[in-house]
Design an enzyme around this catalytic site. Structure first.
Site, PDB file in Angstrom:
ATOM      1  N   GLU A   1       0.832  -1.211   0.000  1.00  0.00           N
ATOM      2  CA  GLU A   1       0.000   0.000   0.000  1.00  0.00           C
ATOM      3  C   GLU A   1       0.861   1.253   0.000  1.00  0.00           C
ATOM      4  O   GLU A   1       2.006   1.214   0.449  1.00  0.00           O
ATOM      5  CB  GLU A   1      -0.863   0.036   1.277  1.00  0.00           C
ATOM      6  CG  GLU A   1      -1.929  -1.013   1.323  1.00  0.00           C
ATOM      7  CD  GLU A   1      -2.667  -1.032   2.664  1.00  0.00           C
ATOM      8  OE1 GLU A   1      -3.784  -1.549   2.699  1.00  0.00           O
ATOM      9  OE2 GLU A   1      -2.097  -0.558   3.672  1.00  0.00           O
TER      10      GLU A   1
ATOM     11  N   LYS B   1       2.463   4.380   1.470  1.00  0.00           N
ATOM     12  CA  LYS B   1       2.735   4.828   2.833  1.00  0.00           C
ATOM     13  C   LYS B   1       2.506   6.334   2.840  1.00  0.00           C
ATOM     14  O   LYS B   1       3.345   7.112   2.385  1.00  0.00           O
ATOM     15  CB  LYS B   1       4.167   4.491   3.255  1.00  0.00           C
ATOM     16  CG  LYS B   1       4.444   4.853   4.710  1.00  0.00           C
ATOM     17  CD  LYS B   1       5.854   4.485   5.120  1.00  0.00           C
ATOM     18  CE  LYS B   1       6.070   4.535   6.622  1.00  0.00           C
ATOM     19  NZ  LYS B   1       5.787   5.834   7.227  1.00  0.00           N
TER      20      LYS B   1
ATOM     21  N   ARG C   1      -1.249   8.334  17.030  1.00  0.00           N
ATOM     22  CA  ARG C   1      -0.292   7.233  17.150  1.00  0.00           C
ATOM     23  C   ARG C   1       0.131   7.038  18.599  1.00  0.00           C
ATOM     24  O   ARG C   1       0.368   5.937  19.049  1.00  0.00           O
ATOM     25  CB  ARG C   1       0.924   7.571  16.296  1.00  0.00           C
ATOM     26  CG  ARG C   1       1.982   6.504  16.238  1.00  0.00           C
ATOM     27  CD  ARG C   1       3.190   7.072  15.515  1.00  0.00           C
ATOM     28  NE  ARG C   1       4.201   6.080  15.305  1.00  0.00           N
ATOM     29  CZ  ARG C   1       4.966   5.559  16.254  1.00  0.00           C
ATOM     30  NH1 ARG C   1       4.803   5.940  17.505  1.00  0.00           N
ATOM     31  NH2 ARG C   1       5.888   4.673  15.962  1.00  0.00           N
TER      32      ARG C   1
ATOM     33  N   GLU D   1      -4.680   6.859   7.760  1.00  0.00           N
ATOM     34  CA  GLU D   1      -3.750   7.983   7.828  1.00  0.00           C
ATOM     35  C   GLU D   1      -4.499   9.238   7.388  1.00  0.00           C
ATOM     36  O   GLU D   1      -5.151   9.233   6.341  1.00  0.00           O
ATOM     37  CB  GLU D   1      -2.561   7.681   6.904  1.00  0.00           C
ATOM     38  CG  GLU D   1      -1.398   8.630   7.050  1.00  0.00           C
ATOM     39  CD  GLU D   1      -0.388   8.227   8.143  1.00  0.00           C
ATOM     40  OE1 GLU D   1      -0.651   7.268   8.908  1.00  0.00           O
ATOM     41  OE2 GLU D   1       0.649   8.894   8.227  1.00  0.00           O
TER      42      GLU D   1
ATOM     43  N   PHE E   1      -6.581   1.760   6.310  1.00  0.00           N
ATOM     44  CA  PHE E   1      -5.805   0.563   5.972  1.00  0.00           C
ATOM     45  C   PHE E   1      -6.063  -0.647   6.865  1.00  0.00           C
ATOM     46  O   PHE E   1      -5.572  -1.731   6.576  1.00  0.00           O
ATOM     47  CB  PHE E   1      -4.305   0.875   5.905  1.00  0.00           C
ATOM     48  CG  PHE E   1      -3.723   1.534   7.124  1.00  0.00           C
ATOM     49  CD1 PHE E   1      -3.467   0.806   8.261  1.00  0.00           C
ATOM     50  CD2 PHE E   1      -3.411   2.892   7.106  1.00  0.00           C
ATOM     51  CE1 PHE E   1      -2.925   1.410   9.388  1.00  0.00           C
ATOM     52  CE2 PHE E   1      -2.865   3.513   8.232  1.00  0.00           C
ATOM     53  CZ  PHE E   1      -2.618   2.759   9.377  1.00  0.00           C
TER      54      PHE E   1
ATOM     55  N   LYS F   1       8.097  -1.361   6.035  1.00  0.00           N
ATOM     56  CA  LYS F   1       8.039  -0.085   5.306  1.00  0.00           C
ATOM     57  C   LYS F   1       9.234   0.033   4.380  1.00  0.00           C
ATOM     58  O   LYS F   1      10.339  -0.394   4.720  1.00  0.00           O
ATOM     59  CB  LYS F   1       7.925   1.093   6.263  1.00  0.00           C
ATOM     60  CG  LYS F   1       9.015   1.189   7.273  1.00  0.00           C
ATOM     61  CD  LYS F   1       8.773   2.366   8.211  1.00  0.00           C
ATOM     62  CE  LYS F   1       9.659   2.270   9.421  1.00  0.00           C
ATOM     63  NZ  LYS F   1       9.504   3.318  10.386  1.00  0.00           N
TER      64      LYS F   1
HETATM   65  P1  ATP Z   1       7.814   6.694  10.497  1.00  0.00           P
HETATM   66  O1  ATP Z   1       8.696   7.416  11.457  1.00  0.00           O
HETATM   67  O2  ATP Z   1       8.556   6.134   9.321  1.00  0.00           O
HETATM   68  O3  ATP Z   1       6.580   7.415  10.117  1.00  0.00           O
HETATM   69  P2  ATP Z   1       6.711   5.195  12.645  1.00  0.00           P
HETATM   70  O4  ATP Z   1       7.764   4.720  13.550  1.00  0.00           O
HETATM   71  O5  ATP Z   1       5.899   6.372  13.016  1.00  0.00           O
HETATM   72  O6  ATP Z   1       7.359   5.394  11.204  1.00  0.00           O
HETATM   73  P3  ATP Z   1       6.099   2.739  11.512  1.00  0.00           P
HETATM   74  O7  ATP Z   1       5.374   1.574  12.015  1.00  0.00           O
HETATM   75  O8  ATP Z   1       7.543   2.561  11.422  1.00  0.00           O
HETATM   76  O9  ATP Z   1       5.734   3.985  12.385  1.00  0.00           O
HETATM   77  O10 ATP Z   1       5.530   3.126  10.101  1.00  0.00           O
HETATM   78  C1  ATP Z   1       4.191   2.980   9.901  1.00  0.00           C
HETATM   79  C2  ATP Z   1       3.509   4.315   9.891  1.00  0.00           C
HETATM   80  O11 ATP Z   1       3.213   4.677   8.561  1.00  0.00           O
HETATM   81  C3  ATP Z   1       2.173   4.168  10.556  1.00  0.00           C
HETATM   82  O12 ATP Z   1       2.257   4.510  11.907  1.00  0.00           O
HETATM   83  C4  ATP Z   1       1.268   5.096   9.810  1.00  0.00           C
HETATM   84  O13 ATP Z   1       1.215   6.343  10.448  1.00  0.00           O
HETATM   85  C5  ATP Z   1       1.947   5.308   8.474  1.00  0.00           C
HETATM   86  N1  ATP Z   1       1.220   4.767   7.320  1.00  0.00           N
HETATM   87  C6  ATP Z   1       0.982   5.423   6.170  1.00  0.00           C
HETATM   88  N2  ATP Z   1       0.347   4.656   5.290  1.00  0.00           N
HETATM   89  C7  ATP Z   1       0.153   3.465   5.876  1.00  0.00           C
HETATM   90  C8  ATP Z   1      -0.439   2.255   5.448  1.00  0.00           C
HETATM   91  N3  ATP Z   1      -0.966   2.113   4.244  1.00  0.00           N
HETATM   92  N4  ATP Z   1      -0.433   1.233   6.332  1.00  0.00           N
HETATM   93  C9  ATP Z   1       0.108   1.360   7.558  1.00  0.00           C
HETATM   94  N5  ATP Z   1       0.680   2.475   8.000  1.00  0.00           N
HETATM   95  C10 ATP Z   1       0.705   3.535   7.182  1.00  0.00           C
END
Ligand code: ATP
Length: 610
Positions: A264, A266, A286, A316, A356, A439
């Site tokens: 998907e 991001k 979050r 998101e 999502f 990711k």
């Molecule tokens: P980052 O600092 O890279 O944003 P993070 O530590 O906040 O990452 P991660 O689990 O590493 O969180 O990355 C997932 C984040 O990406 C999710 O918390 C969400 O906010 C975002 N996101 C965006 N699109 C999607 C998607 N399609 N599915 C899941 N998460 C998504």
């Protein structure tokens, strides 16, 4: 339960230097805690009256009001108290000193007092009474509330023993710096109420599904571990979010996910956990803050866009260009937080929501269901519009297709893609970062153009133009296995003058006079800072360091992993210290960097030969 037990534990915990010792004190404390009070004890340990997401008011007692209340309680002048507080650097300690002196004089004086039998601590306060009074103080709002707060607090401080008064004052000020992590509290709860530290995983799962540690502790203490095993998500109580690992190679990504994945976009916005019960909507961030009030437009979309009576969905929230519908970067969305009038912000910064996942629909707990099942449920309950729709995605087993989709996502304003497992075991791992979601972001393509999120554990005084202020910070990564923060680098560049100006105020509430118990660092900063603030850091490359303790000995004996030429990028107020980049992630980044350098060397060698 006598409040003195809690105050004594606070005092012991304040002095500990190891987590093991902290754990022992917590175990001792819970053994003395009656089951129906354990929730309050847990909240006190967390330094709060209730979980943040409840959106209930904070105490609303400033320094001035505290001094006034204490002066009334102690029969001293405000000036006298203030002067002493300045001298000892802490209002709580000043109150304790005055109370102790008065108690000594009182005890020496013959007369009535000598005949009144008092318990050893000199107070009859209970945890329940202190909690209820503080809750009343917090909930007193509007006209006349200042007087009510003053009276209640003065009463409480008058009744308390010197030590109790010190901790009540610190709690009220928001300065109860115990540094006890949730993981440590859960371990102690497991030991006391389930008989073994190994039961922590059950407590953890329950907490992951209902992010209220006080409530979880109470269920455990009153109903036993079996009751926790059966816990389901509940609408209105946030669930701790599932998180992703990171990789930068489509072949590796697919291999890790079992050959096939849902890929998907991001989106670069704010994660939103949206709860619906009839007409009522909650939105949690979050970090599980209640952000419903910031997004009246999303509330409206959810009300009409979720075709279920009760549901918890995740998506998101992204800023979009109202003209073109194109995605806009995260920074644009953050401007909403700064606007005072949410309705103006809504007009100026319109958003779309890309959904999502779902973890709960009409009584059905979906967390242990595989992703394709959850996705199907999500699709069924969503009435899509331009502004409220499913995240764009494809299911693929081809690395080439994944790469193409990734490039498309970038071109269309996403940060990259999220690749997700679709096999039978692709459950929703609440509160965990795992390999079921990976990711893949653009910046992995070159050396350390990807940032890391590190926690401030210390600060250094500045020199020259920065004299009199802090000039650099000691940063750490989080090690979830030991629940400690391990030093990675000292960062002094990348700050604007404004950032530096603000540092003093930002750090103030977290400064400690000795190394915080969960911090592991050989480098000694000018001041220690309790792990609380997370910043995004970038550097030239990852490097081995003889000083820093992150991944110490993992790559080479006698060396940890550090960052060369680190630079501050921005604060991440949306992240808790435990959400920072982990030591394991840094280790994997280092290995990837090594591999890349190796590949480049080999390519150069090949070119030289051919
Ligand atoms: P980052 O600092 O890279 O944003 P993070 O530590 O906040 O990452 P991660 O689990 O590493 O969180 O990355 C997932 C984040 O990406 C999710 O918390 C969400 O906010 C975002 N996101 C965006 N699109 C999607 C998607 N399609 N599915 C899941 N998460 C998504």
């Amino acid at each position: 339960m006598p409040f003195s037990i809690l105050a004594e534990t606070f005092e012991k915990i304040e002095r500990v230097t190891s987590r093991t010792q902290m754990l022992l004190y917590l175990v001792e404390l819970f053994k003395k805690t009656p089951p129906d009070v354990v929730d309050k004890v847990v909240y006190f340990l967390q330094g709060k009256l209730w979980p943040d997401w409840k959106g209930l008011p904070e105490l609303g007692v400033g320094e001035k009001l505290l001094i006034k209340a204490a002066a009334i309680a102690l029969h001293v002048s405000e000036q006298e108290l203030e002067a002493l507080a300045k001298r000892v650097g802490d209002i709580g300690r000043a109150i304790e000193i005055i109370k102790e002196e008065k108690a000594k004089k009182g005890a020496a004086a013959p007369g009535l007092l000598a005949f009144i039998k008092k318990p050893a601590s000199g107070s009859t306060l209970t945890v329940e009474k202190v909690y209820e009074t503080l809750a009343k103080i917090a909930l007193a709002q509007g006209e006349g509330s200042r007087e009510i707060k003053l009276k209640l607090l003065a009463g409480l401080l008058a009744e308390a023993s010197p030590k109790e008064a010190k901790y009540i004052a610190r709690f009220v000020e928001g300065r109860l710096r115990l540094g006890v992590g949730d993981a440590t509290i859960m371990e102690a709860l497991a030991v006391v109420y389930a008989g073994s530290a190994a039961m922590r995983s059950i407590v953890e799962r329950a907490y992951n599904l209902r992010a209220d540690l006080g409530m979880i502790a109470k269920i455990l203490a009153t109903q036993g571990i079996e009751a926790l095993k059966n816990i389901k998500p509940e609408v209105g109580i946030p669930i701790r979010p599932m998180l992703a690992e990171r990789l930068n190679d489509p072949v590796e990504i697919l291999k890790k996910l079992g050959g096939r994945a849902l890929v998907e976009y991001k989106y670069d916005g704010e994660r939103a956990q949206i709860h619906k019960k009839g007409n009522k909507i909650w939105i949690f961030s979050r970090r599980l803050e209640n952000i419903t009030h910031m997004y009246p437009d999303v509330v409206q979309m959810a009300r009409t866009g979720i075709k279920a009576e009760e549901a918890i969905v995740e998506g998101e929230i992204v800023a979009i260009d109202p003209e073109t519908g194109e995605l806009r970067p995260f920074q644009v969305l953050m401007r909403r937080r700064r606007k005072h009038d949410v309705h103006i912000a809504m007009e100026e910064i319109p958003v779309a929501v890309y959904l999502f996942d779902t973890v709960y629909v009409d009584g059905e707990d979906l967390t242990l269901r595989p992703l394709p099942y959850r996705h199907e449920r999500l699709e069924k309950i969503i009435a899509a519009t331009d502004r409220w729709q499913l995240a764009k995605g494809i299911t693929t087993s081809s690395p080439e297709e994944l790469e193409r989709f990734f490039l498309e996502a970038i071109e269309n304003g996403a940060e990259g893609v999220m690749a997700k497992a679709v096999h039978e075991k692709s459950i929703y791992q609440a509160g965990a970062r795992g390999w079921l979601w990976i990711k893949y972001k653009r910046d992995y393509k070159s050396e350390m153009t990807d940032t890391v999120d590190l926690v401030v554990i210390g600060a250094f005084y500045g020199k020259g133009r920065r004299g009199g202020k802090y000039g650099a910070l000691l940063m750490a990564a989080y090690d979830p296995d030991t629940d400690t923060f391990k030093s990675v680098c000292k960062v002094g560049s990348g700050f604007t003058d404004e950032d530096l100006e603000r540092l003093n105020d930002m750090l103030k509430p977290y400064i400690m006079d000795r190394k915080p118990p969960r911090v592991d660092s050989q480098m000694k900063p000018d001041v220690w800072v309790r792990p609380a603030l997370v910043a995004e850091i970038i550097g030239a490359e990852l490097t081995l360091s003889p000083i820093h303790t992150c991944c110490y000995g993992w790559v080479k004996p006698g060396a940890g992993i550090s960052i060369r030429f680190p630079r501050f990028v921005r604060w991440r107020p949306d992240k808790a210290p435990e959400d920072a980049t982990t030591t394991k992630e840094l280790y994997e980044m280092y290995l990837r960097q090594l591999r890349k350098i190796q590949e480049e060397k080999e390519a150069a060698e090949y070119r030289r030969r051919v």
